[in-house]
Design a protein around this motif. Structure first.
Motif, short mmCIF file in Angstrom:
data_model
loop_
_atom_site.label_atom_id
_atom_site.label_comp_id
_atom_site.label_asym_id
_atom_site.label_seq_id
_atom_site.Cartn_x
_atom_site.Cartn_y
_atom_site.Cartn_z
N TYR A 134 0.82 -1.21 0.00
CA TYR A 134 0.00 0.00 0.00
C TYR A 134 0.86 1.28 0.00
O TYR A 134 0.57 2.24 -0.71
CB TYR A 134 -0.94 -0.01 1.22
N ASN A 135 1.94 1.27 0.79
CA ASN A 135 2.77 2.47 0.95
C ASN A 135 3.64 2.79 -0.26
O ASN A 135 4.22 3.87 -0.34
CB ASN A 135 3.68 2.34 2.18
N CYS A 136 3.80 1.83 -1.15
CA CYS A 136 4.67 2.05 -2.32
C CYS A 136 3.89 2.09 -3.63
O CYS A 136 4.47 2.25 -4.70
CB CYS A 136 5.73 0.95 -2.40
N ARG A 137 2.58 1.90 -3.53
CA ARG A 137 1.75 1.76 -4.72
C ARG A 137 1.65 3.04 -5.56
O ARG A 137 1.76 4.13 -5.04
CB ARG A 137 0.34 1.37 -4.25
N GLY A 138 1.47 2.86 -6.89
CA GLY A 138 1.20 3.98 -7.80
C GLY A 138 2.35 4.98 -7.86
O GLY A 138 3.51 4.61 -7.92
N SER A 139 1.98 6.27 -7.79
CA SER A 139 3.00 7.31 -7.94
C SER A 139 3.87 7.43 -6.68
O SER A 139 4.92 8.06 -6.70
CB SER A 139 2.33 8.65 -8.23
N LYS A 140 3.42 6.82 -5.57
CA LYS A 140 4.18 6.91 -4.31
C LYS A 140 5.58 6.31 -4.45
O LYS A 140 6.52 6.75 -3.81
CB LYS A 140 3.42 6.18 -3.18
N VAL A 141 5.68 5.28 -5.31
CA VAL A 141 6.95 4.57 -5.41
C VAL A 141 8.09 5.50 -5.84
O VAL A 141 9.24 5.32 -5.46
CB VAL A 141 6.81 3.34 -6.35
N LYS A 142 7.74 6.53 -6.61
CA LYS A 142 8.78 7.45 -7.12
C LYS A 142 9.23 8.46 -6.07
O LYS A 142 10.23 9.14 -6.25
CB LYS A 142 8.26 8.19 -8.36
N THR A 143 8.48 8.60 -4.99
CA THR A 143 8.82 9.62 -4.00
C THR A 143 9.93 9.17 -3.05
O THR A 143 10.51 9.98 -2.35
CB THR A 143 7.59 10.01 -3.16
N TYR A 144 10.25 7.87 -3.04
CA TYR A 144 11.27 7.38 -2.10
C TYR A 144 12.68 7.59 -2.61
O TYR A 144 12.96 7.40 -3.78
CB TYR A 144 11.05 5.88 -1.82
N LYS A 145 13.55 7.99 -1.70
CA LYS A 145 14.97 8.17 -2.05
C LYS A 145 15.69 6.82 -2.03
O LYS A 145 16.69 6.63 -2.71
CB LYS A 145 15.66 9.12 -1.06
N CYS A 146 15.21 5.93 -1.18
CA CYS A 146 15.78 4.58 -1.13
C CYS A 146 14.97 3.73 -2.09
O CYS A 146 13.80 3.42 -1.83
CB CYS A 146 15.69 4.05 0.30
N SER A 147 15.55 3.37 -3.23
CA SER A 147 14.71 2.80 -4.27
C SER A 147 14.42 1.31 -4.11
O SER A 147 13.45 0.82 -4.66
CB SER A 147 15.26 3.10 -5.66
N LEU A 148 15.25 0.58 -3.34
CA LEU A 148 14.99 -0.84 -3.10
C LEU A 148 15.38 -1.22 -1.69
O LEU A 148 16.45 -0.80 -1.22
CB LEU A 148 15.83 -1.71 -4.05
N ILE A 149 14.57 -2.01 -1.02
CA ILE A 149 14.96 -2.59 0.27
C ILE A 149 14.79 -4.10 0.15
O ILE A 149 13.73 -4.59 -0.25
CB ILE A 149 14.09 -2.07 1.44
N ARG A 150 15.85 -4.82 0.47
CA ARG A 150 15.78 -6.29 0.46
C ARG A 150 16.40 -6.80 1.76
O ARG A 150 17.22 -6.11 2.38
CB ARG A 150 16.55 -6.86 -0.73
#
Ligand SMILES: [Zn+2]
Ligand SMILES: [Zn+2]
Length: 244
Positions: free
Chosen positions: A68-84
């Protein structure tokens, strides 16, 4: 007495005096154990998923690519692009992390960092990482603990991987309050402006891999990534031992 027999005798005596216990459930470990978890807790160390959010790595209970927190346009707002992460956060991984962080068991970092290196190949999306940076602690907290557990993990991890580790460029400028009782929004606010990159030349144009023991909301990683991106980093990824 042959050296092997003497070694075994010494180990048995040490075990009698200081019995070793499983870091997760506290049960007794056999005298000749060279592990930190009993068999059943060892089996409890499981990867997050099988379905995970393609951005933040959280386990997804239903389908789709993002939580939910990364869905849609929200995904582009994060500076950390991947967490594994290597493992899901459960009784087994929590036992190791708590012992490493709060019981002074700094020697655990060696094995945990090695496990992180073994599991790293599951995530080819992180392969572009050039420099590994542990999430820094505020100096007073680091002094109190005697070490930064993330830096110990980063050293063990990079030793296995042959990557460079940079423990000096990223610093924590504010002693943020404990996050355990804060909600997601408060955690993000708590971490905004808490980190600074003091050596922008070391990160400019580089792909950075942040390393930490556990990711909960990802707020700490986001705070670090914001500082690194502001200093010119090309991309910031994160890799943790466990994922809540
Ligand atoms: Zn156990
Ligand atoms: Zn997500």
């Amino acid at each position: 007495m042959p050296a092997a027999a003497l070694y075994s005798l010494v180990k048995r005596i040490l075990h009698f005096l200081f019995p070793r216990t499983c870091f997760a459930c506290g049960c007794d470990l056999p005298w000749d154990a060279c592990v930190f978890l009993c068999d059943s807790c060892e089996k409890g160390l499981k990867a997050a998923g099988p379905l995970i959010c393609q951005r933040c790595g959280v386990t997804l209970t239903s389908g789709g690519a993002h939580c939910y927190n990364c869905r849609g346009s929200k995904v582009k707002t994060y500076k950390c692009s991947l967490i594994r992460s290597s493992f899901a956060f459960n009784a087994s991984s929590r036992g190791l992390i708590h012992a490493l962080k709060y019981s002074g068991a700094d020697y655990l970092a060696q094995e945990m960092g090695k496990r992180m290196a073994v599991n790293f190949c599951k995530y080819p999306e992180l392969a572009a990482a050039e420099i590994v940076m542990p999430v820094p602690l505020f100096p007073s907290r680091r002094r109190k603990r005697g070490y930064n557990q993330s830096a110990l993990l980063a050293r063990a991890f990079t030793k296995e991987m042959g990557l460079c580790v940079d423990e000096i460029s990223l610093v924590r400028t504010r002693n943020t309050r404990s996050q355990t009782k804060l909600g997601r929004k408060d955690r993000l606010e708590n971490m905004t402006g808490a980190f600074l990159c003091r050596h922008p030349n070391n990160v400019k144009g580089k792909v950075i891999l942040l390393l930490d023991d556990v990711a909960t909301t990802g707020a700490t990683l986001e705070g670090c990534a914001a500082a690194l991106k502001a200093a010119g980093a090309k991309k910031v990824f994160a890799y943790t031992f466990a994922r809540e």
